[in-house]
Design an enzyme around this catalytic site. Sequence first.
Site, PDB file in Angstrom:
ATOM      1  N   SER A 136      91.257  37.123   7.898  1.00 39.16           N
ATOM      2  CA  SER A 136      90.088  37.836   7.360  1.00 39.16           C
ATOM      3  C   SER A 136      90.396  39.220   6.787  1.00 39.16           C
ATOM      4  O   SER A 136      89.548  39.790   6.098  1.00 39.16           O
ATOM      5  CB  SER A 136      89.033  38.001   8.444  1.00 39.16           C
ATOM      6  N   LYS A 148      89.866  39.523   3.215  1.00 39.06           N
ATOM      7  CA  LYS A 148      88.518  39.614   2.630  1.00 39.06           C
ATOM      8  C   LYS A 148      88.315  40.972   1.957  1.00 39.06           C
ATOM      9  O   LYS A 148      87.568  41.084   0.983  1.00 39.06           O
ATOM     10  CB  LYS A 148      87.449  39.402   3.704  1.00 39.06           C
ATOM     11  N   TYR A 169      89.010  30.250  -0.887  1.00 40.44           N
ATOM     12  CA  TYR A 169      88.796  31.027   0.345  1.00 40.44           C
ATOM     13  C   TYR A 169      89.896  30.755   1.385  1.00 40.44           C
ATOM     14  O   TYR A 169      90.470  31.677   1.961  1.00 40.44           O
ATOM     15  CB  TYR A 169      87.399  30.693   0.914  1.00 40.44           C
ATOM     16  N   TYR A 189      82.993  42.473  12.980  1.00 41.65           N
ATOM     17  CA  TYR A 189      81.876  41.580  13.302  1.00 41.65           C
ATOM     18  C   TYR A 189      81.003  42.174  14.400  1.00 41.65           C
ATOM     19  O   TYR A 189      80.634  43.329  14.333  1.00 41.65           O
ATOM     20  CB  TYR A 189      82.395  40.176  13.649  1.00 41.65           C
ATOM     21  N   VAL A 247      91.874  36.638  12.492  1.00 35.30           N
ATOM     22  CA  VAL A 247      92.138  35.791  13.659  1.00 35.30           C
ATOM     23  C   VAL A 247      93.619  35.447  13.840  1.00 35.30           C
ATOM     24  O   VAL A 247      93.988  34.811  14.822  1.00 35.30           O
ATOM     25  CB  VAL A 247      91.303  34.475  13.677  1.00 35.30           C
TER      26      VAL A 247
HETATM   27  O1  DON Z   1      87.357  31.351   7.993  1.00 39.34           O
HETATM   28  C1  DON Z   1      87.930  31.536   9.053  1.00 39.34           C
HETATM   29  O2  DON Z   1      87.447  31.220  10.124  1.00 39.34           O
HETATM   30  C2  DON Z   1      89.302  32.206   9.008  1.00 39.34           C
HETATM   31  N1  DON Z   1      90.007  31.809   7.825  1.00 39.34           N
HETATM   32  C3  DON Z   1      89.176  33.693   8.998  1.00 39.34           C
HETATM   33  C4  DON Z   1      88.393  34.236  10.162  1.00 39.34           C
HETATM   34  C5  DON Z   1      88.870  35.555  10.639  1.00 39.34           C
HETATM   35  O3  DON Z   1      89.993  35.971  10.447  1.00 39.34           O
HETATM   36  C6  DON Z   1      87.915  36.295  11.482  1.00 39.34           C
HETATM   37  N2  DON Z   1      88.527  37.501  11.982  1.00 39.34           N
HETATM   38  N3  DON Z   1      88.552  38.034  13.014  1.00 39.34           N
END
Ligand code: DON
Length: 308
Positions: free
Chosen positions: A67, A70, A192, A244, A262
């Site tokens: 993320s 992003k 994405y 978040y 993540v």
């Molecule tokens: O879309 C997802 O769930 C992952 N590609 C990215 C989520 C993420 O990194 C949330 N961060 N803490």
Amino acid sequence: MDKATNYQEIIDEIFSSIKAEENNGQVAQYIPELAKIDPNKFGIYLQTINNEGFSAGDWNAKFSIQSISKVLGLSLAYKILGDKIWERVGVEPTGNPFNSLIQLETDQGIPRNPLINGGAMVICDMLFSHLNNPLPDFLDFVKQIGKNDKINYSEAIAKSEKSVGYRNIALCNFIKSFGNLENNPEEVLNFYFNMCSLEMTCQELAQTFLFLADDNFRTNEDKRILSMSQAKRINAIMQTCGFYDESGEFSFKVGLPGKSGVGGGILALHPDKYCIAVWSPKLNQKGNSYRGMKFLERFTTKTESSIF
Ligand code: DON
């Protein structure tokens, strides 16, 4: 005393004390490729705007920035489209997990901010519409700001996430149903998942974010990326939405704009001073790196370098 002269000493001290403590949390399980990562990896890299670097541990190992990417997608969309992007995505924190579907229903398909999954998908849709070759063009942008040709997507991670991406598929289709997606959800999701699969070392990550910390940042081609006002706004969104439903806690403990992923990475920055990347794959309940949060809290306390 100028605390800045002590960066290496402070990093080493916090790094060894945290290493000696329990490594709580769990490596992300829902993406099979990510679940395989060694939970004990732990790296730090601090890059100052004066081109000094300080490091510890596994700072030179590539990891999935997830993320954190992003923010890079958002920066490119903002550069291309300007303030028009705010017609399709908000700037408010959610207090909800990154992949929650709940608010999207009441918000009529306009995601609350660009750093939750739904918001990032709307940004990906904008990029997909405006880039000639979306994936290579986005990668070129990242290489340009990072001044680094060695950055790439991980095909294995993108594929792995796609194979189990039921919730993201639902989110993307849900947004499409409200009319806030121009392109085919499958193509937007492909973009994405690849964006999230970008891999960097802590050093590469810290260097790639300098464009948001240094007012005088220029690419190798002597180009500015964002205006001062645009950079201010992106930092403000990281400050309020980067973690978040733990964004308040991060602000409270660390006091810097930042973004987590993540894969266990956290990028935080101090405007006009530095970018710092921390990587430790075990995540807390909110999906943020357990050791990363701990490290940064101690770091800004010891260096007295929070923005507040
Ligand atoms: O879309 C997802 O769930 C992952 N590609 C990215 C989520 C993420 O990194 C949330 N961060 N803490």
